[in-house]
Design an enzyme around this catalytic site. Structure first.
Site, PDB file in Angstrom:
ATOM      1  N   GLY A 156      -9.485  -3.555  -3.644  1.00 47.73           N
ATOM      2  CA  GLY A 156      -8.142  -3.709  -4.222  1.00 47.73           C
ATOM      3  C   GLY A 156      -7.597  -5.107  -4.062  1.00 47.73           C
ATOM      4  N   GLY A 179      -4.227  -6.775  -5.518  1.00 49.72           N
ATOM      5  CA  GLY A 179      -2.875  -6.452  -5.059  1.00 49.72           C
ATOM      6  C   GLY A 179      -2.239  -7.634  -4.346  1.00 49.72           C
ATOM      7  N   LEU A 224      -1.866  -8.346  -1.139  1.00 51.80           N
ATOM      8  CA  LEU A 224      -2.425  -8.857   0.120  1.00 51.80           C
ATOM      9  C   LEU A 224      -3.873  -9.320   0.031  1.00 51.80           C
ATOM     10  CD1 LEU A 224      -1.070  -6.066   2.551  1.00 51.80           C
ATOM     11  CD2 LEU A 224       0.091  -8.122   1.740  1.00 51.80           C
ATOM     12  N   ARG A 260     -10.687  -5.170 -12.132  1.00 50.49           N
ATOM     13  CA  ARG A 260     -10.288  -6.027 -13.265  1.00 50.49           C
ATOM     14  C   ARG A 260     -11.075  -7.323 -13.262  1.00 50.49           C
ATOM     15  NH1 ARG A 260      -4.402  -6.626 -11.708  1.00 50.49           N
ATOM     16  NH2 ARG A 260      -4.163  -4.582 -10.750  1.00 50.49           N
ATOM     17  N   ASP A 275     -15.987   0.290  -7.815  1.00 43.98           N
ATOM     18  CA  ASP A 275     -15.181   1.479  -8.082  1.00 43.98           C
ATOM     19  C   ASP A 275     -15.157   2.320  -6.810  1.00 43.98           C
ATOM     20  OD1 ASP A 275     -14.037   3.806  -8.900  1.00 43.98           O
ATOM     21  OD2 ASP A 275     -15.508   4.256 -10.470  1.00 43.98           O
ATOM     22  N   TYR A 299       2.748   8.560  -2.138  1.00 39.82           N
ATOM     23  CA  TYR A 299       2.261   7.376  -1.408  1.00 39.82           C
ATOM     24  C   TYR A 299       2.345   7.620   0.099  1.00 39.82           C
ATOM     25  CZ  TYR A 299       2.505   2.403   0.121  1.00 39.82           C
ATOM     26  OH  TYR A 299       2.334   1.189   0.733  1.00 39.82           O
TER      27      TYR A 299
HETATM   28  C1  AKB Z   1       6.328  -0.152  -1.205  1.00 35.61           C
HETATM   29  O1  AKB Z   1       7.514  -0.514  -1.310  1.00 35.61           O
HETATM   30  O2  AKB Z   1       5.857   0.849  -1.745  1.00 35.61           O
HETATM   31  C2  AKB Z   1       5.436  -0.974  -0.289  1.00 35.61           C
HETATM   32  C3  AKB Z   1       5.473  -0.459   1.103  1.00 35.61           C
HETATM   33  C4  AKB Z   1       6.630  -0.720   1.970  1.00 35.61           C
HETATM   34  O3  AKB Z   1       4.555   0.170   1.531  1.00 35.61           O
HETATM   35  N1  AKB Z   1       5.827  -2.346  -0.331  1.00 35.61           N
END
Ligand code: AKB
Length: 331
Positions: free
Chosen positions: A26, A29, A31, A54, A70, A159
């Site tokens: 990843g 992103g 980081l 990508r 992947d 998440y």
């Molecule tokens: C988000 O806002 O989803 C991220 C996090 C704090 O994990 N930046």
């Protein structure tokens, strides 16, 4: 490094003594590219392999090896780890909090199923695995000010749920199979060169770009929404230190990490010291509901005591550095 005997030992004579070979997933992103750059300075350009799905941009391609990978394809990952003699994996692939809510099935695949793949892969090939967690792994029933390492974790986003799952699975694989699993719960990360994508804390990056380019910013959170944050160089240094820390120092497998906590109103006040005419307006949207369930102040004393973590950038220093960097960028 630690690990289980078996398949890994047969296939893989670890090259860690000569510096580890690191796989970062990843990498497109916020980081990934800065971490690759830092690790390449320490372990050599070709020993850090950046991966994603990508085409790489010119800068990423120029900085060292970049390959398609992947993370849902276990067979491809096995081949990759063997062909590139990988020792350590940093698994960054994930959908962030806001974007995860807009595509829950994809978030389950990337944020949960790919973690299962990584855990098995790293167990079988005796690899060290660093997988970041987040302030989003806490929820409305967690203590919010301060939020300790160990407390109730009942997040309300996919998440957050996926990150709690990853924390628990990593801890279980460590306990059950000796997997060298390491995780840090990061706060919102503020960076000048790379942009976050689809998070709740993104406003704290966007405010700089808008303020410097237009002198105006419309914030999607209420002015008093306090969230933990850190500046990217601190986050990258924390990751490197956590990757390198001796295993015996790790009393937990996941630690809170932070540097500061502020509200939109407070960062706007700090920015006005550099951009006096800045106009900030507030129009809270759905992201407010997520922020309202997250920690306000993060207690990272565990990482400070056990791993020697210490931040360098507070709010004033971070704002001054960001303004200088972005003024150079935008001219
Ligand atoms: C988000 O806002 O989803 C991220 C996090 C704090 O994990 N930046």
């Amino acid at each position: 490094h630690r690990g289980v005997p078996g398949i890994a030992r047969c296939f893989h004579a670890s090259s860690v003594a000569n510096g580890p070979r690191v796989l970062i997933t990843g990498v497109q992103g916020q980081l990934g590219a800065p971490l690759a750059e830092e690790l390449r300075k320490k372990y050599g350009r070709d020993n850090v392999i950046a991966t994603g799905r990508r085409f790489p941009d010119a800068e990423l391609e120029a900085s060292g090896p970049y390959k398609f990978l992947d993370v849902m394809n276990m067979d491809m990952m096995r081949q990759f780890v063997v062909n590139h003699r990988i020792d350590w994996v940093v698994h960054f692939s994930a959908l962030l909090s806001v974007i995860g809510e807009s595509n829950v099935p994809l978030a389950i695949q990337i944020n949960i199923e790919s973690v299962h793949n990584m855990l098995e892969l790293c167990k079988n090939y005796n690899l060290r695995l660093f997988l970041p967690s987040t302030i989003g792994a806490f929820g409305p029933t967690s203590p919010r000010n301060p939020t300790p390492d160990l407390c109730i974790q009942r997040p309300r986003t996919i998440y957050g749920v996926a990150k709690v799952h990853a924390e628990l699975m990593g801890e279980y694989y460590n306990h059950r199979f000796g997997l060298d699993f390491r995780s840090a719960r990061f706060p919102g990360v503020i960076s000048a060169d790379t942009m976050p994508g689809g998070g709740t804390t993104d406003y704290a990056v966007a405010i700089f770009h808008d303020a410097i380019q237009t002198g105006k910013f419309e914030c999607y959170l209420r002015p008093d929404t306090r969230l933990p944050m850190m500046y990217l160089p601190d986050c990258i240094r924390a990751t490197v230190e956590m990757l390198e820390a001796p295993d015996e120092d790790w009393k937990l497998r996941t630690y809170n990490i932070t540097a500061m906590s502020f509200t939109p109103e407070e960062i706007a006040e700090e920015l006005k010291k550099h951009i006096p005419n800045l106009e900030v307006t507030y129009k809270p949207d759905d992201r407010q509901q997520i922020a309202d369930t997250w920690p306000e102040v993060f207690d990272d004393s565990g990482a400070r005591n056990d791993l020697g973590w210490n931040h360098e950038y507070d709010l004033a220093k971070m704002v001054e550095t960001m303004v200088t960097r972005l003024r150079q960028k935008y001219g």
